[in-house]
Structure formats: structure tokens, C-alpha cells
Scaffold this motif. Sequence first.
Motif, PDB file in Angstrom:
ATOM      1  N   LEU A   7       0.853  -1.187   0.000  1.00 15.71           N
ATOM      2  CA  LEU A   7       0.000   0.000   0.000  1.00 15.71           C
ATOM      3  C   LEU A   7       0.884   1.231   0.000  1.00 15.71           C
ATOM      4  N   TYR A   8       0.392   2.321  -0.552  1.00 19.55           N
ATOM      5  CA  TYR A   8       1.085   3.620  -0.527  1.00 19.55           C
ATOM      6  C   TYR A   8       2.489   3.556  -1.136  1.00 19.55           C
ATOM      7  N   ASN A   9       2.657   2.631  -2.099  1.00 22.70           N
ATOM      8  CA  ASN A   9       3.958   2.462  -2.782  1.00 22.70           C
ATOM      9  C   ASN A   9       5.101   2.114  -1.840  1.00 22.70           C
ATOM     10  N   ILE A  10       4.790   1.474  -0.723  1.00 24.17           N
ATOM     11  CA  ILE A  10       5.831   0.985   0.185  1.00 24.17           C
ATOM     12  C   ILE A  10       6.496  -0.232  -0.461  1.00 24.17           C
ATOM     13  N   GLU A  11       7.820  -0.285  -0.395  1.00 28.10           N
ATOM     14  CA  GLU A  11       8.549  -1.437  -0.908  1.00 28.10           C
ATOM     15  C   GLU A  11       8.146  -2.686  -0.135  1.00 28.10           C
ATOM     16  N   THR A  12       7.929  -3.786  -0.836  1.00 30.07           N
ATOM     17  CA  THR A  12       7.550  -5.013  -0.130  1.00 30.07           C
ATOM     18  C   THR A  12       8.710  -5.503   0.726  1.00 30.07           C
ATOM     19  N   LEU A  13       8.362  -6.219   1.784  1.00 27.73           N
ATOM     20  CA  LEU A  13       9.395  -6.817   2.630  1.00 27.73           C
ATOM     21  C   LEU A  13      10.265  -7.771   1.817  1.00 27.73           C
ATOM     22  N   GLU A  14       9.631  -8.521   0.911  1.00 27.51           N
ATOM     23  CA  GLU A  14      10.382  -9.465   0.079  1.00 27.51           C
ATOM     24  C   GLU A  14      11.414  -8.752  -0.784  1.00 27.51           C
ATOM     25  N   ALA A  15      11.016  -7.616  -1.387  1.00 28.66           N
ATOM     26  CA  ALA A  15      11.938  -6.889  -2.272  1.00 28.66           C
ATOM     27  C   ALA A  15      13.113  -6.324  -1.484  1.00 28.66           C
ATOM     28  N   ALA A  16      12.828  -5.737  -0.312  1.00 24.69           N
ATOM     29  CA  ALA A  16      13.904  -5.192   0.515  1.00 24.69           C
ATOM     30  C   ALA A  16      14.831  -6.314   0.971  1.00 24.69           C
ATOM     31  N   GLN A  17      14.256  -7.420   1.407  1.00 21.67           N
ATOM     32  CA  GLN A  17      15.070  -8.540   1.880  1.00 21.67           C
ATOM     33  C   GLN A  17      15.902  -9.135   0.752  1.00 21.67           C
ATOM     34  N   GLU A  18      15.298  -9.301  -0.414  1.00 20.18           N
ATOM     35  CA  GLU A  18      15.999  -9.925  -1.533  1.00 20.18           C
ATOM     36  C   GLU A  18      17.229  -9.114  -1.929  1.00 20.18           C
ATOM     37  N   ARG A  19      17.101  -7.790  -2.003  1.00 18.28           N
ATOM     38  CA  ARG A  19      18.265  -6.980  -2.415  1.00 18.28           C
ATOM     39  C   ARG A  19      19.337  -6.972  -1.321  1.00 18.28           C
ATOM     40  N   MET A  20      18.929  -6.959  -0.042  1.00 17.90           N
ATOM     41  CA  MET A  20      19.912  -7.006   1.044  1.00 17.90           C
ATOM     42  C   MET A  20      20.651  -8.345   1.052  1.00 17.90           C
ATOM     43  N   VAL A  21      19.918  -9.440   0.976  1.00 16.31           N
ATOM     44  CA  VAL A  21      20.539 -10.772   1.002  1.00 16.31           C
ATOM     45  C   VAL A  21      21.469 -10.938  -0.202  1.00 16.31           C
ATOM     46  N   ARG A  22      20.991 -10.542  -1.383  1.00 13.86           N
ATOM     47  CA  ARG A  22      21.793 -10.692  -2.593  1.00 13.86           C
ATOM     48  C   ARG A  22      23.099  -9.889  -2.492  1.00 13.86           C
ATOM     49  N   ARG A  23      22.992  -8.620  -2.113  1.00 13.96           N
ATOM     50  CA  ARG A  23      24.190  -7.768  -2.090  1.00 13.96           C
ATOM     51  C   ARG A  23      25.169  -8.177  -0.985  1.00 13.96           C
TER      52      ARG A  23
END
Length: 195
Positions: A111-127
Motif C-alpha cells: 500500500l502507498y507504494n511501500i517497498e515489499t518486505l520481500e523486495a527489501a530482503q531480496e536486495r539485502m541478502v543478494r548484495r
Amino acid sequence: MLYLIRHGQTDWNKNKLIQGHADIPLNEAGKQQAKRVAERFRDIHIDVIYTSDLLRAQETAREIAAAAKVEKVEVCEQLRERSFGELESKNVEVLHELVPNYATNWGEEPLYNIETLEAAQERMVRRLTEIMKKSIGKKVAVVSHGAAINTFIHHVTSGEQGTGTTILQNTSITTFAYESGKWRLETINDAKHLE
């Protein structure tokens, strides 16, 4: 060994305003916190330092680099805070009212263009995994943000800690071991330098 550090305090932290991708500098208290956490690294050998591209993280990372005598700080956009979309700059109470499950809404449409938890987690884990794969046998410090770090802790602990359960203090240090392609949480939310 990975030292994952939350940035120092900003005026928006102090006033309970949602930062997300808003580029807010450290306030005076945050600058002092950054100096104090940096002192922790004066006697710990650090091979490399990475930071989010947001100013509050970069300012904190520069203090650590000076104390640890690391010449270059690598800046990575993927290590920035979770985006809180249209709610950035609003009081955190607004977030609690409009999206009460923002810290537990895994698998839901944002909602409200908040980044999904999955997207934030995926980029953190990957990097972070990329960083450690090219830093085998080295000690790495990374400066990032509360919500972003918590998604990573959530991943490593299979949801036992991190997002939805852990509140990280400004400049707290959370440490991980990375061995044979596996992550292990060592310490969490260590802020004894602020005592």
C-alpha cells in the motif's frame, strides 16, 4: 565476519518521522554516536567497508573508516533503507494507523507504494552475499538502516528475529559469520558504546 551497523541518529529519527529513501543527514547526537561506534573499530582489523548511498549511512561509515584506517568506502544503492513510498516524511504513527502490519505483511500487495518486505530482503541478502563471497577470510563492515538490516536478520534467523520482532538502536552492531555459503547470526543490536 560481517559487522552490520545501523547509521547514527537523524532529526527525523528523533522526531519519529519516516525516512525510507529520504536523504537526511546525521544530527549532532548522530555524529557523536558515529564517533563512538567508530571507536569500537579502532582496535578491530577491518578489511573493507561498504555503505548505503544515503547520507546518514555514508557519514557513519566515514567515521568508522577513519578509526579503522580503511582508505576507501564502497557505496551501494542496494544497501539503502526500505522505501516507505508516499508515507516518507510522515510521523510513524501515520504508518501504524494506515499500514498496521507493515512489519509483518510478507506476501501482500504493498500500500502507498511501500517497498515489499520481500523486495527489501531480496536486495539485502543478494548484495551482502555478493560482498562476502568476494571477501572470504576478511572482516567486512557494512553501514545500512534499521528496516533493511532487520529484513536480513529475519532471513538469517528464519523469522525468529529481525523484521517484526527486533528494534535496532542507532549505531548498533549486529555480526554474522559467512562460511561455506551459509550465514550465521553471532551478535545482535550491540550498542554498548552508547552506554
